[in-house]
Scaffold this motif. Sequence first.
Motif, mmCIF file in Angstrom:
data_model
loop_
_atom_site.group_PDB
_atom_site.id
_atom_site.type_symbol
_atom_site.label_atom_id
_atom_site.label_comp_id
_atom_site.label_asym_id
_atom_site.label_seq_id
_atom_site.Cartn_x
_atom_site.Cartn_y
_atom_site.Cartn_z
ATOM 1 N N UNK A 96 -5.827 11.878 -5.108
ATOM 2 C CA UNK A 96 -6.017 10.468 -5.465
ATOM 3 C C UNK A 96 -5.626 9.513 -4.349
ATOM 4 N N UNK A 97 -5.337 10.008 -3.170
ATOM 5 C CA UNK A 97 -4.766 9.135 -2.144
ATOM 6 C C UNK A 97 -5.704 8.009 -1.719
ATOM 7 N N UNK A 98 -7.019 8.221 -1.892
ATOM 8 C CA UNK A 98 -7.949 7.147 -1.526
ATOM 9 C C UNK A 98 -7.846 5.950 -2.461
ATOM 10 N N UNK A 99 -7.273 6.164 -3.650
ATOM 11 C CA UNK A 99 -7.162 5.061 -4.611
ATOM 12 C C UNK A 99 -5.872 4.277 -4.441
ATOM 13 N N UNK A 100 -4.938 4.807 -3.620
ATOM 14 C CA UNK A 100 -3.693 4.093 -3.393
ATOM 15 C C UNK A 100 -3.908 3.009 -2.337
ATOM 16 N N UNK A 107 -3.288 0.721 0.855
ATOM 17 C CA UNK A 107 -2.590 1.038 2.097
ATOM 18 C C UNK A 107 -1.249 0.320 2.168
ATOM 19 N N UNK A 108 -0.314 0.914 2.890
ATOM 20 C CA UNK A 108 0.992 0.303 3.083
ATOM 21 C C UNK A 108 0.826 -1.005 3.835
ATOM 22 N N UNK A 109 1.334 -2.117 3.293
ATOM 23 C CA UNK A 109 1.159 -3.398 3.985
ATOM 24 C C UNK A 109 1.923 -3.435 5.302
ATOM 25 N N UNK A 110 1.401 -4.205 6.233
ATOM 26 C CA UNK A 110 2.088 -4.372 7.517
ATOM 27 C C UNK A 110 3.409 -5.100 7.283
ATOM 28 N N UNK A 135 -2.005 -5.793 -4.518
ATOM 29 C CA UNK A 135 -3.238 -5.193 -4.006
ATOM 30 C C UNK A 135 -3.773 -6.041 -2.857
ATOM 31 N N UNK A 136 -3.958 -5.483 -1.665
ATOM 32 C CA UNK A 136 -4.502 -6.272 -0.556
ATOM 33 C C UNK A 136 -5.839 -6.909 -0.920
ATOM 34 N N UNK A 137 -5.923 -8.237 -0.789
ATOM 35 C CA UNK A 137 -7.117 -8.948 -1.231
ATOM 36 C C UNK A 137 -8.366 -8.522 -0.471
ATOM 37 N N UNK A 181 17.098 -9.802 7.775
ATOM 38 C CA UNK A 181 16.331 -9.926 6.534
ATOM 39 C C UNK A 181 15.714 -8.600 6.124
ATOM 40 N N UNK A 182 15.781 -7.596 7.002
ATOM 41 C CA UNK A 182 15.156 -6.308 6.731
ATOM 42 C C UNK A 182 13.662 -6.351 6.983
ATOM 43 N N UNK A 183 12.954 -5.409 6.381
ATOM 44 C CA UNK A 183 11.496 -5.327 6.538
ATOM 45 C C UNK A 183 10.818 -6.290 5.561
ATOM 46 N N UNK A 184 9.977 -7.156 6.092
ATOM 47 C CA UNK A 184 9.302 -8.164 5.281
ATOM 48 C C UNK A 184 7.794 -8.024 5.477
ATOM 49 N N UNK A 185 6.988 -7.967 4.377
ATOM 50 C CA UNK A 185 5.528 -7.869 4.539
ATOM 51 C C UNK A 185 4.963 -9.103 5.251
#
Length: 362
Positions: free
Chosen positions: A168-172, A174-177, A52-54, A340-344
Amino acid sequence: MKKTASALLILAALFAGAAAQEPVDAVVAKVEDVPILKSEVDRQVELYRLTVPLSKVSEDSLRKMSLESLIETNLMMVRARSESLSVTDQEVEARLNMSIENMRAQFPTEEAFNAQLKEEGLTLAQLKDKHRQDARSQLLIQKLIDRTIRPKVGEPTAKEMEKFYESHKDSFPPEPERVDLSHILIIPKPGEQATRAFEGKVRQAMAALQEKKLSFATIAKRHSMDKRSASEGGDLGWVVKEDLFPEIREQIQKLRVGQVSDPIQSRAGIHFVRMMEKQGERMRLAHILLFPEPTEADIARAKRTANGLRTRATTGGEDFAKVAQTYSDDEETKGKGGSLGLVPVEAFSRYPEIKDELATMA
């Protein structure tokens, strides 16, 4: 240039409290006389922080979510016991192995995963011991769901899933950068001085073991370079053979209780392994681990090599992937041109120098 990086904060968050002094615990809730402790809530909060984004969720909200999750889990465990459900040790080991692989997947390489374990003062066996009870609970809950809930619930249709998401999309979260990274890993190689020092440490440990004047635990505390187990006299806890490096697994098969192995070479270094107890397929082991430590000169030499490769892959005009394939010490990614692929991006929170460098490459 694309740089090495990975989700290095995962284990750090999971085990941030492991080395700290434990506070006095407190009961914050009860489920059928089973207490839920403050330390359990703290641990669950740390797990939520990984997903969860802090910036989006307050500390109070995280603690509320954590407590609710633990209450739900305990309620389901009470029901599972009432249904006389059980799981075998083999099932627990399989679930643990899957969980460990999921943790490994957060890291770009096996070396990065092992380095983080080392930084946290944990061996793989100790990591598994820490999560063994969680794995058992998860399996019991899954069996409860399969027996009492799943037969009553049909598979949702695509339309139903889409409708649920829209409502419910507001409760998900956001996709991390994320960033698409490749790297060239140069591991400092121990030079002659480091090798001589390492060989001396091995001889000292062997001599102490052969003299038998001191206990294995005392020798481990004095000589072992495994920070976490050394303080416990080398004790690795209970393991099964699948937990061990293959080369160690083969060498200890015939060890009797109380017996110490000859020196065993693994990818981590040299081990002296003591068989402390045996129970069926499970073994309680202790070890002394020794490995060569590169000197400052060795590290400086590796940096010069890395800088030279950087120049070749940037201003020199050479293809980065080909340079990685030829020179990278990362056996897992060099065949993919260092990818390394996609890394947050959030994975680098504990490594601001990497995060700052990524910002300059955006």
